[in-house]
Motif scaffolding. Sequence first.
Motif, mmCIF file in Angstrom:
data_model
loop_
_atom_site.group_PDB
_atom_site.id
_atom_site.type_symbol
_atom_site.label_atom_id
_atom_site.label_comp_id
_atom_site.label_asym_id
_atom_site.label_seq_id
_atom_site.Cartn_x
_atom_site.Cartn_y
_atom_site.Cartn_z
ATOM 1 N N LEU A 1 -43.809 7.623 -12.016
ATOM 2 C CA LEU A 1 -43.316 8.829 -11.355
ATOM 3 C C LEU A 1 -44.408 9.387 -10.448
ATOM 4 N N ASP A 2 -43.992 9.971 -9.330
ATOM 5 C CA ASP A 2 -44.958 10.477 -8.361
ATOM 6 C C ASP A 2 -45.311 11.942 -8.589
ATOM 7 N N VAL A 3 -44.279 12.768 -8.807
ATOM 8 C CA VAL A 3 -44.480 14.215 -8.890
ATOM 9 C C VAL A 3 -43.692 14.771 -10.074
ATOM 10 N N ALA A 4 -44.307 15.690 -10.796
ATOM 11 C CA ALA A 4 -43.610 16.425 -11.852
ATOM 12 C C ALA A 4 -43.638 17.911 -11.518
ATOM 13 N N ILE A 5 -42.494 18.575 -11.678
ATOM 14 C CA ILE A 5 -42.427 20.032 -11.577
ATOM 15 C C ILE A 5 -42.233 20.523 -13.005
ATOM 16 N N ARG A 6 -43.262 21.145 -13.556
ATOM 17 C CA ARG A 6 -43.258 21.496 -14.969
ATOM 18 C C ARG A 6 -43.229 23.004 -15.157
ATOM 19 N N TYR A 7 -42.862 23.403 -16.372
ATOM 20 C CA TYR A 7 -42.731 24.819 -16.696
ATOM 21 C C TYR A 7 -43.577 25.132 -17.920
ATOM 22 N N GLY A 8 -44.349 26.189 -17.829
ATOM 23 C CA GLY A 8 -45.199 26.583 -18.946
ATOM 24 C C GLY A 8 -46.463 27.234 -18.423
ATOM 25 N N HIS A 9 -47.553 27.052 -19.159
ATOM 26 C CA HIS A 9 -48.848 27.577 -18.746
ATOM 27 C C HIS A 9 -49.562 26.501 -17.926
ATOM 28 N N CYS A 10 -49.774 26.759 -16.661
ATOM 29 C CA CYS A 10 -50.443 25.779 -15.801
ATOM 30 C C CYS A 10 -51.902 25.645 -16.203
ATOM 31 N N THR B 1 -35.210 46.153 -16.716
ATOM 32 C CA THR B 1 -36.262 45.763 -17.655
ATOM 33 C C THR B 1 -36.450 44.248 -17.614
ATOM 34 N N CYS B 2 -37.666 43.813 -17.311
ATOM 35 C CA CYS B 2 -37.994 42.390 -17.240
ATOM 36 C C CYS B 2 -39.091 42.073 -18.256
ATOM 37 N N ILE B 3 -39.064 40.857 -18.740
ATOM 38 C CA ILE B 3 -40.170 40.367 -19.565
ATOM 39 C C ILE B 3 -40.748 39.134 -18.895
ATOM 40 N N ASP B 4 -42.021 38.941 -19.084
ATOM 41 C CA ASP B 4 -42.710 37.834 -18.406
ATOM 42 C C ASP B 4 -42.263 36.482 -18.944
ATOM 43 N N GLY B 5 -42.131 35.538 -18.017
ATOM 44 C CA GLY B 5 -41.868 34.162 -18.395
ATOM 45 C C GLY B 5 -43.140 33.348 -18.267
ATOM 46 N N PHE B 6 -43.052 32.207 -17.582
ATOM 47 C CA PHE B 6 -44.203 31.325 -17.442
ATOM 48 C C PHE B 6 -44.340 30.911 -15.977
ATOM 49 N N GLU B 7 -44.845 29.719 -15.756
ATOM 50 C CA GLU B 7 -45.104 29.259 -14.394
ATOM 51 C C GLU B 7 -44.451 27.902 -14.147
ATOM 52 N N TYR B 8 -43.906 27.753 -12.959
ATOM 53 C CA TYR B 8 -43.497 26.442 -12.476
ATOM 54 C C TYR B 8 -44.665 25.884 -11.667
ATOM 55 N N TYR B 9 -45.115 24.699 -12.035
ATOM 56 C CA TYR B 9 -46.284 24.155 -11.358
ATOM 57 C C TYR B 9 -46.125 22.663 -11.116
ATOM 58 N N LEU B 10 -46.926 22.168 -10.197
ATOM 59 C CA LEU B 10 -46.864 20.764 -9.788
ATOM 60 C C LEU B 10 -47.935 19.939 -10.483
ATOM 61 N N THR B 11 -47.558 18.736 -10.852
ATOM 62 C CA THR B 11 -48.520 17.731 -11.284
ATOM 63 C C THR B 11 -48.221 16.459 -10.500
ATOM 64 N N VAL B 12 -49.237 15.888 -9.883
ATOM 65 C CA VAL B 12 -49.057 14.698 -9.044
ATOM 66 C C VAL B 12 -49.768 13.512 -9.689
ATOM 67 N N ASN B 13 -49.081 12.410 -9.754
ATOM 68 C CA ASN B 13 -49.676 11.173 -10.257
ATOM 69 C C ASN B 13 -50.896 10.828 -9.411
ATOM 70 N N HIS B 14 -52.018 10.575 -10.078
ATOM 71 C CA HIS B 14 -53.254 10.272 -9.350
ATOM 72 C C HIS B 14 -53.064 9.095 -8.389
ATOM 73 N N ALA B 15 -52.285 8.109 -8.814
ATOM 74 C CA ALA B 15 -52.069 6.928 -7.979
ATOM 75 C C ALA B 15 -51.165 7.210 -6.785
ATOM 76 N N SER B 16 -50.480 8.370 -6.783
ATOM 77 C CA SER B 16 -49.535 8.689 -5.712
ATOM 78 C C SER B 16 -50.071 9.705 -4.716
ATOM 79 N N ARG B 17 -51.302 10.165 -4.917
ATOM 80 C CA ARG B 17 -51.821 11.245 -4.073
ATOM 81 C C ARG B 17 -51.932 10.844 -2.599
#
Length: 334
Positions: free
Chosen positions: A169-178, A283-299
């Motif tokens: 896989l080339d790119v992951a869009i992940r959710y949580g604590h970056c 009223t809102c409560i905090d969620g997390f972050e959507y962040y990118l992770t790129v395969n080193h071989a695909s940069r």
Amino acid sequence: MSATFCETSCLLQIRLSQGVLSKTHEGQRMRRLPPLNSIRAFEAVARCLSFSAAADELGVTTTAVSHQIRHLESYLGFKLIVRNPRDIALTPAGEEMFPKLRDGFDLLAEAFSVLDVDIEKNVLRVTTTRAFADNWLLPRLSGFLAENPKIEVELVTDDAVRDLSSDRLDVAIRYGHCPRDATSGILFADTYTPVGRNDVIQNKSGAYPVIGFHWNNKELGGPVWARWADDAAQSFKVASVLKCSDESAAFEALDQGLGLLLCSNILVADRLAAGTHQRLGETCIDGFEYYLTVNHASRAKLATKVFVNWLQDIARETDRNVDSIRNHTLKGFE
């Protein structure tokens, strides 16, 4: 040179030379190596000098990387990494082993690059959660495909964290604590607030049906109704409760008018902008972050660079739209 280093170096040479090759009963030479996952983990940690950055690159947890390093050290019989309170360092044996492994992985990458024909360079493999794909990425992906007709996108939806290297896989869009020291880019952070279809919000009974779902990543501890109720200045009567197996099913229930969903402002932004859904209060409560992770071989892959740049531009546009929707809603409440 110390006696300890000489002894370790000799043991390393024995492990890497005499112990690596042996003869089978058929006279063929066979390589005897530690588990490949352990070797990959050490090479990544030694290169990044960070367990979390290596874990992010490999698409696994920091605990898993640490376990693989200990497994390799146990196999070899000596330490490779010194764990200090604030950082890590390589032992003399680790410093001697690292460049050999780094060069070996570079040769492997070069060997496999021969298989990367022209059409393969234009194939982009992206993984993310099903909810993010359904509610944010797919509605916008047509624009990317129209702008880049030569790039073929393969989308893999999975709430589990995929290993980018082994799954190719080339790119992951992940959710949580970056990971703060990882080579990842935060797209946006989200908040959670109750949202419902207009007819559900506007009912006069004073009681609302609610929708919930199971967080597949239990360690993340995602926003839940009980947490919102603790923070909310207002309350309401619960008419009924529908519990869904996952977030995507909960969004389907939301669109069917089955109740209020405590959901991400990022994933519900298009519905609010279209006017088909409304918030219940502010009223809102905090969620997390959507962040990118790129395969080193695909940069270095052109398709990867084009997609990441596009994604970051669209994310900034979403942030602006979310702020605009929020400001408009606030004025309506004044």
